[in-house]
Scaffold this motif. Sequence first.
Motif, mmCIF file in Angstrom:
data_model
loop_
_atom_site.group_PDB
_atom_site.id
_atom_site.type_symbol
_atom_site.label_atom_id
_atom_site.label_comp_id
_atom_site.label_asym_id
_atom_site.label_seq_id
_atom_site.Cartn_x
_atom_site.Cartn_y
_atom_site.Cartn_z
ATOM 1 N N ASN A 202 0.821 -1.218 0.000
ATOM 2 C CA ASN A 202 0.000 0.000 0.000
ATOM 3 C C ASN A 202 0.851 1.263 0.000
ATOM 4 O OD1 ASN A 202 -2.311 -1.497 0.003
ATOM 5 N ND2 ASN A 202 -2.689 -1.316 2.209
ATOM 6 N N ASN A 203 2.105 1.123 0.435
ATOM 7 C CA ASN A 203 3.027 2.265 0.429
ATOM 8 C C ASN A 203 3.902 2.300 -0.826
ATOM 9 O OD1 ASN A 203 3.039 4.004 3.017
ATOM 10 N ND2 ASN A 203 2.692 1.920 3.755
ATOM 11 N N GLY A 204 3.591 1.445 -1.790
ATOM 12 C CA GLY A 204 4.311 1.462 -3.058
ATOM 13 C C GLY A 204 5.608 0.657 -3.054
ATOM 14 N N PHE A 205 5.681 -0.357 -2.207
ATOM 15 C CA PHE A 205 6.879 -1.198 -2.145
ATOM 16 C C PHE A 205 6.548 -2.640 -2.545
ATOM 17 C CE2 PHE A 205 8.098 2.413 0.306
ATOM 18 C CZ PHE A 205 9.483 2.434 0.394
ATOM 19 N N SER A 206 7.559 -3.354 -3.064
ATOM 20 C CA SER A 206 7.397 -4.794 -3.351
ATOM 21 C C SER A 206 8.504 -5.570 -2.650
ATOM 22 C CB SER A 206 7.546 -5.091 -4.845
ATOM 23 O OG SER A 206 6.728 -4.249 -5.570
ATOM 24 N N ILE A 207 8.162 -6.780 -2.242
ATOM 25 C CA ILE A 207 9.158 -7.610 -1.538
ATOM 26 C C ILE A 207 10.188 -8.124 -2.539
ATOM 27 C CG2 ILE A 207 9.516 -9.655 -0.076
ATOM 28 C CD1 ILE A 207 7.758 -7.377 1.177
ATOM 29 N N GLN A 208 11.441 -7.951 -2.194
ATOM 30 C CA GLN A 208 12.501 -8.462 -3.060
ATOM 31 C C GLN A 208 13.203 -9.679 -2.461
ATOM 32 O OE1 GLN A 208 14.320 -6.098 -5.798
ATOM 33 N NE2 GLN A 208 16.417 -6.458 -5.132
ATOM 34 N N ARG A 209 13.654 -9.568 -1.222
ATOM 35 C CA ARG A 209 14.317 -10.708 -0.581
ATOM 36 C C ARG A 209 13.667 -10.958 0.777
ATOM 37 N NH1 ARG A 209 20.582 -8.865 -1.829
ATOM 38 N NH2 ARG A 209 19.650 -6.814 -1.476
ATOM 39 N N GLN A 210 13.718 -12.196 1.202
ATOM 40 C CA GLN A 210 13.161 -12.534 2.507
ATOM 41 C C GLN A 210 13.971 -13.630 3.158
ATOM 42 O OE1 GLN A 210 9.109 -14.217 1.688
ATOM 43 N NE2 GLN A 210 9.558 -13.224 -0.254
ATOM 44 N N GLU A 211 13.925 -13.670 4.467
ATOM 45 C CA GLU A 211 14.666 -14.661 5.246
ATOM 46 C C GLU A 211 13.856 -14.976 6.495
ATOM 47 O OE1 GLU A 211 17.243 -16.496 5.273
ATOM 48 O OE2 GLU A 211 18.647 -15.769 3.751
ATOM 49 N N MET A 212 14.144 -16.117 7.084
ATOM 50 C CA MET A 212 13.522 -16.442 8.367
ATOM 51 C C MET A 212 14.630 -16.945 9.286
ATOM 52 S SD MET A 212 10.691 -16.748 10.165
ATOM 53 C CE MET A 212 10.796 -17.207 11.902
ATOM 54 N N SER A 214 15.090 -18.812 12.881
ATOM 55 C CA SER A 214 14.457 -19.425 14.048
ATOM 56 C C SER A 214 15.490 -20.201 14.840
ATOM 57 C CB SER A 214 13.352 -20.414 13.684
ATOM 58 O OG SER A 214 12.980 -20.327 12.351
ATOM 59 N N THR A 215 15.570 -19.890 16.100
ATOM 60 C CA THR A 215 16.316 -20.736 17.023
ATOM 61 C C THR A 215 15.275 -21.212 18.032
ATOM 62 O OG1 THR A 215 16.881 -18.862 18.435
ATOM 63 C CG2 THR A 215 18.433 -19.380 16.669
ATOM 64 N N ARG A 216 15.696 -21.660 19.181
ATOM 65 C CA ARG A 216 14.718 -22.177 20.124
ATOM 66 C C ARG A 216 13.829 -21.060 20.698
ATOM 67 N NH1 ARG A 216 13.118 -26.080 23.155
ATOM 68 N NH2 ARG A 216 13.465 -26.067 25.393
ATOM 69 N N PHE A 217 14.421 -19.934 20.968
ATOM 70 C CA PHE A 217 13.673 -18.865 21.626
ATOM 71 C C PHE A 217 13.581 -17.588 20.797
ATOM 72 C CE2 PHE A 217 15.387 -21.499 25.049
ATOM 73 C CZ PHE A 217 14.218 -21.811 25.729
ATOM 74 N N TYR A 218 14.108 -17.619 19.599
ATOM 75 C CA TYR A 218 14.149 -16.397 18.784
ATOM 76 C C TYR A 218 13.558 -16.682 17.414
ATOM 77 C CZ TYR A 218 16.144 -12.537 16.040
ATOM 78 O OH TYR A 218 16.321 -11.463 15.218
ATOM 79 N N TYR A 219 12.567 -15.874 17.028
ATOM 80 C CA TYR A 219 11.929 -16.030 15.718
ATOM 81 C C TYR A 219 11.858 -14.671 15.043
ATOM 82 C CZ TYR A 219 10.524 -20.456 17.625
ATOM 83 O OH TYR A 219 10.560 -21.698 18.185
ATOM 84 N N SER A 220 12.407 -14.564 13.860
ATOM 85 C CA SER A 220 12.354 -13.268 13.205
ATOM 86 C C SER A 220 12.258 -13.430 11.700
ATOM 87 C CB SER A 220 13.605 -12.467 13.604
ATOM 88 O OG SER A 220 13.482 -11.140 13.187
ATOM 89 N N ARG A 221 11.204 -12.864 11.144
ATOM 90 C CA ARG A 221 11.002 -12.853 9.699
ATOM 91 C C ARG A 221 11.588 -11.552 9.178
ATOM 92 N NH1 ARG A 221 10.755 -15.585 5.237
ATOM 93 N NH2 ARG A 221 8.920 -15.304 3.931
ATOM 94 N N LEU A 222 12.401 -11.674 8.140
ATOM 95 C CA LEU A 222 13.098 -10.504 7.611
ATOM 96 C C LEU A 222 12.624 -10.253 6.179
ATOM 97 C CD1 LEU A 222 15.553 -8.538 8.066
ATOM 98 C CD2 LEU A 222 17.011 -10.375 7.198
ATOM 99 N N LEU A 223 12.180 -9.026 5.900
ATOM 100 C CA LEU A 223 11.709 -8.685 4.552
ATOM 101 C C LEU A 223 12.465 -7.476 4.024
ATOM 102 C CD1 LEU A 223 7.800 -8.825 5.024
ATOM 103 C CD2 LEU A 223 9.311 -10.654 4.181
ATOM 104 N N GLU A 224 12.868 -7.568 2.778
ATOM 105 C CA GLU A 224 13.426 -6.404 2.084
ATOM 106 C C GLU A 224 12.388 -5.929 1.078
ATOM 107 O OE1 GLU A 224 16.103 -6.987 -1.243
ATOM 108 O OE2 GLU A 224 17.446 -5.464 -0.436
ATOM 109 N N ALA A 225 11.942 -4.693 1.234
ATOM 110 C CA ALA A 225 10.935 -4.141 0.318
ATOM 111 C C ALA A 225 11.566 -3.002 -0.479
ATOM 112 C CB ALA A 225 9.740 -3.636 1.124
ATOM 113 N N ILE A 226 11.327 -3.035 -1.797
ATOM 114 C CA ILE A 226 11.918 -2.056 -2.702
ATOM 115 C C ILE A 226 10.812 -1.139 -3.232
ATOM 116 C CG2 ILE A 226 13.164 -1.834 -4.933
ATOM 117 C CD1 ILE A 226 14.876 -3.110 -2.776
ATOM 118 N N ARG A 227 11.120 0.148 -3.311
ATOM 119 C CA ARG A 227 10.126 1.098 -3.840
ATOM 120 C C ARG A 227 9.884 0.816 -5.329
ATOM 121 N NH1 ARG A 227 7.761 5.576 -2.092
ATOM 122 N NH2 ARG A 227 9.021 6.035 -0.245
ATOM 123 N N ASN A 228 8.614 0.744 -5.722
ATOM 124 C CA ASN A 228 8.276 0.410 -7.123
ATOM 125 C C ASN A 228 8.661 1.542 -8.073
ATOM 126 O OD1 ASN A 228 7.064 -2.013 -6.317
ATOM 127 N ND2 ASN A 228 5.135 -0.950 -5.882
#
Length: 228
Positions: A202-212, A214-228
């Motif tokens: 909605n802000n004019g960005f598209s996802i380019q790269r992503q990563e996840m 996860s360890t036992r106690f840490y969860y983090s989704r990582l997104l790279e969004a590029i301006r269209n």
Amino acid sequence: MNTVNDKAIVKDYFNATGFDRWQRIYGDGEVNRVQQDIRIGHQQTVDKVISWLEADGNLSGLSICDAGCGVGSLSIPLAKNSAIVFASDISHKMVEEAQVRAKESLGNTENLSFMVKDLEGLGGSYHTVICLDVLIHYPQDKAAEMITHLASLAESRLILSFAPKTLLLTALKKIGEFFPGPSKTTRAYQHREADIVTILENNGFSIQRQEMTSTRFYYSRLLEAIRN
Ligand code: SAM
């Protein structure tokens, strides 16, 4: 709980017990097993961001805003790679610690500046805006406002990480480990990936790269969004 209260609680937490806890986790001294696990997971997230930026081959001279910089775990290595880094955090204790670490590890910190500021108060324009593991402090209904503001500062790219909602109750319980003892009043919010992607689009960005990560106690989704 409204945002003003949420924010005040988060700020107080990261200037007191949260500061003690997180500056140890984001350090290299002795910590307990849970903290060690979170330290490893968080470092993986930081390393993934750095590897994306290094792979692009244009890090030197790139202007980067690190919103909610903590103790500088990302800002310092980015500055070491000659990026021009504008780092800020709502907690003055985190910023002071980041400044000490930057001085120790870089000596000359000409291309790295720090500010005590909540991210809604940030202005300016940066090639890349990065906000790692901060959305956990924002309820779902406040995420759009927060991401929209960060997007307005990003000329080309916005990199975000968040605790994904898909991990259900086990993860909720584990994420509770982020805030043990009296500081449990500081809530940890998970976010649905689809919601975050919609906000970015909605802000004019598209996802380019992503990563996840996860360890036992840490969860983090990582997104790279590029301006269209
Ligand atoms: N991004 C850093 C990293 O990955 O090393 C720190 C992550 S730490 C879990 C969350 C940080 O976000 C804390 O330093 C906290 O003070 C900061 N923070 C929370 N809410 C904030 C806000 N509204 N504006 C700026 N910083 C905020």
